[in-house]
Design a protein around this motif. Structure first.
Motif, PDB file in Angstrom:
ATOM      1  N   GLN A   1      20.842  12.865  -6.421  1.00  0.00           N
ATOM      2  CA  GLN A   1      20.872  12.074  -4.214  1.00  0.00           C
ATOM      3  C   GLN A   1      20.885  10.930  -4.807  1.00  0.00           C
ATOM      4  N   LEU A   2      19.747  10.981  -5.739  1.00  0.00           N
ATOM      5  CA  LEU A   2      19.526   9.544  -6.915  1.00  0.00           C
ATOM      6  C   LEU A   2      20.815   8.256  -7.325  1.00  0.00           C
ATOM      7  N   ASN A   3      22.073   8.991  -7.119  1.00  0.00           N
ATOM      8  CA  ASN A   3      22.842   8.166  -7.583  1.00  0.00           C
ATOM      9  C   ASN A   3      23.472   7.758  -6.154  1.00  0.00           C
ATOM     10  N   PHE A   4      23.545   7.599  -5.130  1.00  0.00           N
ATOM     11  CA  PHE A   4      23.750   7.017  -4.076  1.00  0.00           C
ATOM     12  C   PHE A   4      22.722   6.131  -4.131  1.00  0.00           C
ATOM     13  N   PRO A   5      23.580   4.372  -3.242  1.00  0.00           N
ATOM     14  CA  PRO A   5      22.649   3.239  -3.103  1.00  0.00           C
ATOM     15  C   PRO A   5      21.735   3.927  -1.872  1.00  0.00           C
ATOM     16  N   GLY A   6      20.465   2.449  -2.574  1.00  0.00           N
ATOM     17  CA  GLY A   6      19.928   3.077  -1.724  1.00  0.00           C
ATOM     18  C   GLY A   6      18.236   3.650  -2.490  1.00  0.00           C
ATOM     19  N   ALA A   7      19.250   4.929  -3.193  1.00  0.00           N
ATOM     20  CA  ALA A   7      18.499   5.749  -3.890  1.00  0.00           C
ATOM     21  C   ALA A   7      17.968   4.980  -5.204  1.00  0.00           C
ATOM     22  N   GLN A   8      15.970   5.322  -5.143  1.00  0.00           N
ATOM     23  CA  GLN A   8      14.909   4.689  -5.996  1.00  0.00           C
ATOM     24  C   GLN A   8      15.230   5.340  -6.933  1.00  0.00           C
ATOM     25  N   PRO A   9      14.751   5.127  -8.244  1.00  0.00           N
ATOM     26  CA  PRO A   9      14.977   5.639  -9.849  1.00  0.00           C
ATOM     27  C   PRO A   9      13.604   6.687  -9.825  1.00  0.00           C
ATOM     28  N   ARG A  10      13.820   7.950  -9.783  1.00  0.00           N
ATOM     29  CA  ARG A  10      12.191   9.025 -10.108  1.00  0.00           C
ATOM     30  C   ARG A  10      10.833   8.191 -10.351  1.00  0.00           C
ATOM     31  N   GLU A  11      11.594   7.360 -11.549  1.00  0.00           N
ATOM     32  CA  GLU A  11       9.900   7.252 -12.120  1.00  0.00           C
ATOM     33  C   GLU A  11       9.190   5.599 -11.400  1.00  0.00           C
ATOM     34  N   CYS A  12      10.264   5.028 -10.288  1.00  0.00           N
ATOM     35  CA  CYS A  12       9.957   4.152  -9.206  1.00  0.00           C
ATOM     36  C   CYS A  12       8.959   4.439  -8.067  1.00  0.00           C
ATOM     37  N   GLN A  13       9.670   5.798  -7.710  1.00  0.00           N
ATOM     38  CA  GLN A  13       9.121   6.585  -6.428  1.00  0.00           C
ATOM     39  C   GLN A  13       7.757   7.588  -7.372  1.00  0.00           C
ATOM     40  N   PHE A  14       7.553   7.416  -8.278  1.00  0.00           N
ATOM     41  CA  PHE A  14       6.398   7.848  -8.580  1.00  0.00           C
ATOM     42  C   PHE A  14       5.376   6.816  -8.848  1.00  0.00           C
ATOM     43  N   GLN A  15       5.693   5.400  -9.576  1.00  0.00           N
ATOM     44  CA  GLN A  15       4.870   4.611  -9.381  1.00  0.00           C
ATOM     45  C   GLN A  15       4.398   3.620  -7.868  1.00  0.00           C
ATOM     46  N   ALA A  16       5.118   3.910  -7.130  1.00  0.00           N
ATOM     47  CA  ALA A  16       5.467   3.911  -5.546  1.00  0.00           C
ATOM     48  C   ALA A  16       4.318   4.201  -4.471  1.00  0.00           C
ATOM     49  N   HIS A  17       4.315   5.870  -5.371  1.00  0.00           N
ATOM     50  CA  HIS A  17       2.808   6.348  -4.829  1.00  0.00           C
ATOM     51  C   HIS A  17       1.931   5.980  -5.232  1.00  0.00           C
ATOM     52  N   ASP A  18       1.470   6.341  -5.929  1.00  0.00           N
ATOM     53  CA  ASP A  18       0.341   5.426  -6.916  1.00  0.00           C
ATOM     54  C   ASP A  18       0.044   4.397  -6.496  1.00  0.00           C
ATOM     55  N   HIS A  19       0.476   3.612  -5.537  1.00  0.00           N
ATOM     56  CA  HIS A  19       0.571   2.584  -4.642  1.00  0.00           C
ATOM     57  C   HIS A  19      -0.276   2.624  -3.426  1.00  0.00           C
ATOM     58  N   HIS A  20       1.069   3.581  -2.962  1.00  0.00           N
ATOM     59  CA  HIS A  20       0.932   3.149  -1.352  1.00  0.00           C
ATOM     60  C   HIS A  20       0.273   4.436  -0.851  1.00  0.00           C
ATOM     61  N   GLY A  21       0.465   5.821  -1.571  1.00  0.00           N
ATOM     62  CA  GLY A  21       0.034   7.191  -1.016  1.00  0.00           C
ATOM     63  C   GLY A  21      -0.397   7.321  -0.564  1.00  0.00           C
ATOM     64  N   VAL A  22      -2.150   7.145  -1.228  1.00  0.00           N
ATOM     65  CA  VAL A  22      -3.693   6.935  -0.532  1.00  0.00           C
ATOM     66  C   VAL A  22      -3.668   6.272   0.672  1.00  0.00           C
ATOM     67  N   SER A  23      -3.177   5.101   1.249  1.00  0.00           N
ATOM     68  CA  SER A  23      -2.297   4.740   2.748  1.00  0.00           C
ATOM     69  C   SER A  23      -2.871   5.730   3.628  1.00  0.00           C
ATOM     70  N   VAL A  24      -1.257   6.319   3.578  1.00  0.00           N
ATOM     71  CA  VAL A  24      -0.777   7.109   4.343  1.00  0.00           C
ATOM     72  C   VAL A  24      -1.616   8.293   4.772  1.00  0.00           C
ATOM     73  N   ALA A  25      -2.296   8.753   3.451  1.00  0.00           N
ATOM     74  CA  ALA A  25      -2.924   9.849   3.978  1.00  0.00           C
ATOM     75  C   ALA A  25      -4.319   9.534   4.079  1.00  0.00           C
ATOM     76  N   THR A  26      -4.578   7.404   4.670  1.00  0.00           N
ATOM     77  CA  THR A  26      -5.529   8.104   5.267  1.00  0.00           C
ATOM     78  C   THR A  26      -5.433   7.371   6.742  1.00  0.00           C
ATOM     79  N   TRP A  27      -4.199   7.037   6.542  1.00  0.00           N
ATOM     80  CA  TRP A  27      -3.551   7.336   7.916  1.00  0.00           C
ATOM     81  C   TRP A  27      -3.743   8.252   8.795  1.00  0.00           C
ATOM     82  N   LEU A  28      -3.034   9.326   8.237  1.00  0.00           N
ATOM     83  CA  LEU A  28      -2.379  11.209   8.281  1.00  0.00           C
ATOM     84  C   LEU A  28      -4.054  11.632   8.715  1.00  0.00           C
ATOM     85  N   GLN A  29      -5.573  11.136   8.399  1.00  0.00           N
ATOM     86  CA  GLN A  29      -6.271  11.234   8.765  1.00  0.00           C
ATOM     87  C   GLN A  29      -6.522  10.654  10.269  1.00  0.00           C
TER      88      GLN A  29
END
Length: 239
Positions: A198-226
């Motif tokens: 699925q990562l070959n389709f238009p709009g899909a981010q490379p795997r490593e970019c997803q990990f980097q973005a999660h490191d940056h944004h994951g905490v704020s999403v978790a805080t929102w969920l709480q």
């Protein structure tokens, strides 16, 4: 005399034997909820009433909300969702769950006209609706190729650049989220490994970019969920 603790029972619907409830499950359990996890895709039945449940979460899956003619469990879930709405129990649809809610409410679910995917982190724009519970949420994780129209009488809570409708509320406590707030790093690892094609389709981010973005944004999403999930379980919003 000490007061007894009331444990809320949440019906959780998944769509694969390997599905995880991720951060959503973790936050609900931290709030003292008991999760009744069922997977109709592998034959688990749904209840005839919700007297024993305090809320419902329907997660995502690789199938479509339009697969009701080929996958009987999709039709079963579409037929079942009105029971939740009629019972006025808190409902949270995530990705496929949101698309099924939209269909039940008469809205169209369809792929992007340019075959665009949203896979990985992307920005959303919360709407200026009063008391919008998504007001502080700007970067979320996606994995989908279909989107939904806004159902009639629903309140649009967030928009996006490629899929216009990203979140809505119907009534006081039924929510549809196009994105995946439950995502964890281990889930990104599994999804990008097992569905690497699925990562070959238009709009899909490379795997490593997803990990980097999660490191940056994951905490704020978790805080929102709480903040969001306890409010969702005890709705006090009005249109």
């Amino acid at each position: 005399m000490s007061q007894s603790i009331v444990v809320k029972k949440i019906l959780v619907i998944t769509h694969q034997a390997s599905s995880e409830t991720g951060l959503v499950g973790q936050v609900l359990q931290a709030e003292g909820c008991w999760l009744d996890i069922r997977c109709p895709a592998i034959g688990t039945s749904l209840p005839d009433h919700l007297d024993a449940h305090d809320g419902v979460v329907i997660f995502g899956g690789p199938m479509s909300a339009n697969d009701d003619t080929t996958l009987p469990f999709i039709r079963d879930e579409l037929n079942w969702i009105p029971l939740v709405l009629e019972a006025q129990k808190p409902f949270l649809g995530i990705c496929l769950g949101a698309q099924m809610l939209a269909r039940v409410l008469g809205a169209k679910v369809a792929p992007h006209p340019d075959d665009w995917r949203e896979i990985g982190y992307a920005t959303i724009q919360p709407t200026p609706h009063q008391a919008n519970p998504l007001a502080e949420l700007t970067h979320v994780y996606h994995w989908h190729k279909e989107g939904f129209e806004l159902p009639q009488d629903a309140v649009l809570l967030a928009t996006g650049d490629h899929f216009a409708n990203q979140a809505f509320r119907y009534g006081s406590s039924a929510y549809g989220l196009q994105f995946h707030p439950e995502i964890t790093q281990s889930m990104i690892d599994r999804w990008t490994t097992e569905a690497a094609d699925q990562l070959n389709f238009p709009g899909a981010q490379p795997r490593e970019c997803q990990f980097q973005a999660h490191d940056h944004h994951g905490v704020s999403v978790a805080t929102w969920l709480q903040q969001f999930l306890p409010q969702w379980l005890s709705p006090s919003l009005s249109d």
